[in-house]
Motif scaffolding. Structure first.
Motif, mmCIF file in Angstrom:
data_model
loop_
_atom_site.group_PDB
_atom_site.id
_atom_site.type_symbol
_atom_site.label_atom_id
_atom_site.label_comp_id
_atom_site.label_asym_id
_atom_site.label_seq_id
_atom_site.Cartn_x
_atom_site.Cartn_y
_atom_site.Cartn_z
ATOM 1 N N GLN A 1 0.758 -1.130 -0.014
ATOM 2 C CA GLN A 1 0.035 -0.204 -0.111
ATOM 3 C C GLN A 1 0.857 1.320 0.031
ATOM 4 O O GLN A 1 0.433 2.216 -0.543
ATOM 5 N N GLU B 1 0.436 4.158 -2.981
ATOM 6 C CA GLU B 1 0.250 5.383 -2.671
ATOM 7 C C GLU B 1 1.201 6.400 -3.124
ATOM 8 O O GLU B 1 1.101 7.570 -2.767
ATOM 9 N N SER C 1 -9.926 -3.299 -2.554
ATOM 10 C CA SER C 1 -9.526 -3.831 -1.307
ATOM 11 C C SER C 1 -8.459 -4.687 -1.748
ATOM 12 O O SER C 1 -8.539 -5.650 -2.556
ATOM 13 N N PRO C 2 -7.532 -4.977 -0.612
ATOM 14 C CA PRO C 2 -6.459 -6.114 -0.765
ATOM 15 C C PRO C 2 -6.897 -7.315 -0.581
ATOM 16 O O PRO C 2 -7.927 -7.618 0.101
ATOM 17 N N VAL D 1 -2.856 -5.730 -4.068
ATOM 18 C CA VAL D 1 -3.160 -4.258 -3.547
ATOM 19 C C VAL D 1 -3.559 -3.549 -4.940
ATOM 20 O O VAL D 1 -2.748 -3.348 -5.432
#
Length: 649
Positions: free
Chosen positions: A69, A73, A140-141, A162
């Motif tokens: 994540q 991001e 969602s992972p 992810v």
């Protein structure tokens, strides 16, 4: 007389058998109670061990998800900069041996790169594509079941997926490849009691990892009992059979949502072994008792028969004609019978008391060994006399490996010094409360604990042993560290806050005074920030502040200290940096930010600039406030000179 002898022996044998019957009934009752208690204790241990393993595996997956994540991001991910993403992923794999590889896939099921191959090299088709599709749809992972590794078909791996969410749409996903072998290592049989077995299956009922013979069963379907337990058709725990045909008592828990399920099984032979052993001992004691009863009955019957012969001879003659020196021992016979009966009663009571005491002793020992805290006793030299199973489990040692060793052997070097200092004081005072120490786990990692102890002394006041209680203080220490981090961190930007900045500045100034090294300071302010808030709202202003903080993190060194002092005002402390170097960094950062756009959720873009004041700390400065004042004056000049400028003081 032969008939009398046979009847007498029969009655004596019956009496001996009746005296044994209460003992046999008591033994059966104790055995049944012991079996139920053992099963209850074993089931509680099974539940606890299953919860611990499930939490450990879940944390492992969460760590992998959190790592991905962070990449998903990043600026490179938001811009879909594939070369930068590839380079970032390769660095993660290089620094984490547990990560087999990282891949990037799109919503068409295509692999854009695989970190073990050069960027642009052809790669295999995407494995488990349905999990990628699910991650993109749900944003969602998730974690997949086992499949053949893209690096070698003989190797079984799983993938943590992810999604990369840009705006409100996820079109690409990052996948981390973990070997099934590394997952199996987490539930390795060496981490379980003897003969226990643990396994992990995915939501489709396929074996992901196993503590025993993993290479044989990974990728195979689980049995119907496991599936029934997962769907709630069987109670927890439940009886079943492992894939290799061993009858077990099992407990199953979900891991990472409902993607995986972890089950732990205990062979029923482990439960029945103590009962079988006790039954064998009872049978042996009963056989010995019956044998002794037969021998005693024959001897006592012969003795009674001889006494009866004497009585018959006496009553059949004149008393005066009784041979000289021969007496009638009827009272002695009655005394023997009474003594024999009393002895039997005492023996029955003693056996009952012995069984009760043994059961109570075993219960106390089990409570001592399985307590949620550690217990140990030390001698006057600090060597281990006793230690319960809980503390031995923390240390990863057997009882034989711990007994007789100095307790300080199980502490970190810093805690060893504390123990050597406080132990003589404890011997004098006789007690100690909540002493903070760090033990060394079996894995080699430190474990914070609280130790409380009382001293047991002899009549002369000399220490005989200690009675010590050890509590795991990990959660408290983690909470304290988290609170300390929150107290020093700006919530919005995750940079140092004003308090932390001032503390680090004080240390940096002390270092510069001592070593005569330069120290520079950059003070910056976002231009027209009020206009940004008025136009795009505070949410838009917060996005700009976060973007600036990320840019600082990317552009500065690890030794530099970026901080948000308040509002749109930021400062950067640059140790071992001369003024000209700091000016060059500030100018480069100003130019980068001037060409950076922030995209809001509604698609609007915000361009912003910053004004900076740069100065160097001077030995005449009493503290950082004097340096900040000069930097603030330079910042003021930059603002009045047209903004988007760097001025020095």
């Amino acid at each position: 007389m032969n008939t009398v002898r046979l009847t007498l022996r029969t009655w004596l044998l019956l009496l001996a058998g009746l005296s044994t019957l209460p003992l046999l009934v008591l033994a059966a009752s104790v055995l049944w109670s012991y079996k139920n208690d053992q099963q209850r204790v074993l089931q509680e241990r099974l539940k606890t061990r299953t919860e611990v393993l499930a939490q450990s595996v879940g944390e492992r997956i969460k760590t992998a998800v959190g790592t991905l994540q962070g990449v998903a991001e990043s600026n490179a991910a938001m811009a879909l900069d594939v070369p930068s993403l590839y380079a970032h992923a390769r660095r993660l794999v290089a620094h984490n041996p547990d990560f087999r590889a990282i891949t990037l896939a799109d919503n068409q099921g295509r692999l854009l790169f695989l970190t073990s191959l050069p960027l642009g090299a052809p790669v295999r088709s995407l494995n488990a594509p349905e999990r990628v599709t699910e991650a993109l749809l749900t944003q969602s992972p998730n974690v997949s079941g086992p499949f053949a590794s893209p690096l070698g078909p003989a190797e079984k791996v799983v993938a943590v997926t992810v999604p990369i969410v840009r705006g409100e749409v996820a079109t690409h996903a990052l996948r981390m490849i973990l070997t099934s072998e590394s997952i199996s290592d987490m539930i390795d049989e060496r981490r379980l009691p003897a003969q226990w077995v643990a396994g992990i299956a995915d939501r489709n009922g396929t074996v992901v990892a196993r503590s025993r013979a993993a290479e044989r069963y990974v990728g195979q379907p689980v049995n119907g009992e496991f599936t029934a337990a997962v769907t709630g058709k069987l109670p927890q725990p439940f009886e079943g059979t492992t894939l290799d045909g061993v009858k077990t008592i099992n407990h199953v828990l979900p891991v990472f949502g409902v993607d995986w399920y972890l089950g732990v099984g205990v062979p029923t032979s482990v439960l029945n072994a103590p009962v079988t052993d006790m039954l064998s001992r009872i049978a042996l004691v009963a056989l010995l008792w019956i044998s002794l009863s037969v021998v005693a009955t024959r001897a006592f019957a012969g003795y009674l028969t001889r006494q009866m012969d004497t009585v018959v001879r006496v009553f059949g003659r004149d008393e005066l004609s009784l041979p000289a020196g021969q007496s009638i021992r009827v009272q002695e016979l009655w005394d023997i019978l009474q003594g024999f009966w009393q002895a039997k009663q005492a023996e029955s009571a003693a056996r009952s008391d012995l069984s009760t005491v043994a059961l109570q002793r075993d219960e106390v020992q089990d409570l001592y060994d399985r307590a949620p805290c550690g217990y140990h006793s030390l001698d006057h030299q600090g060597r281990v006399l006793r230690m319960n199973q809980t503390e031995l489990g923390w240390l990863g040692l057997s009882r034989e490996q711990a007994l007789g060793r100095p307790f300080s052997d199980f502490l970190t070097p810093e805690s060893q010094a504390i123990f050597r200092e406080r132990f003589p004081q404890f011997v004098r005072d006789g007690s100690i409360k909540d002493l903070e120490l760090d033990m060394v786990r079996g894995s080699g990692t430190p474990m914070p604990v609280l130790v409380s102890a009382t001293a047991i002394k002899d009549a002369q006041g000399q220490l005989v042993s200690t009675r010590s209680t050890v509590f795991d203080n990990t959660d408290q220490k983690m909470m304290e560290a988290q609170l300390e981090r929150l107290a020093r961190t700006d919530v919005l930007t995750s940079l140092s806050n004003r308090r932390d900045f001032y503390e680090q500045a004080a240390r940096a100034i002390a270092h510069s005074r001592r070593h005569h090294t330069p120290l520079s300071l950059v003070l910056m302010d976002i231009d027209h920030f009020k206009r940004i808030n008025d136009t795009h709202g505070h949410a838009g202003g917060d996005v700009v502040l976060r973007k600036l903080s990320h840019s600082l993190g990317d552009a500065l060194r690890e030794t530099d200290v970026p901080a948000r002092l308040g509002g749109e005002e930021f400062a950067v402390l640059m140790p071992a940096t001369a003024l000209d170097q700091a000016l060059a960094v500030a100018e480069r950062l100003r130019d980068t930010l001037g060409h950076t756009a922030v995209t809001l959720a509604d698609g609007q873009q915000i361009h912003f600039t910053v004004s900076m004041g740069v100065t160097a700390w001077q030995p005449a400065d009493a503290d950082i406030d004097a340096t900040l004042h000069r930097a603030d004056e330079a910042l003021y000049r930059a603002k009045h000179a047209g903004r988007n400028r760097v001025e020095q003081a």
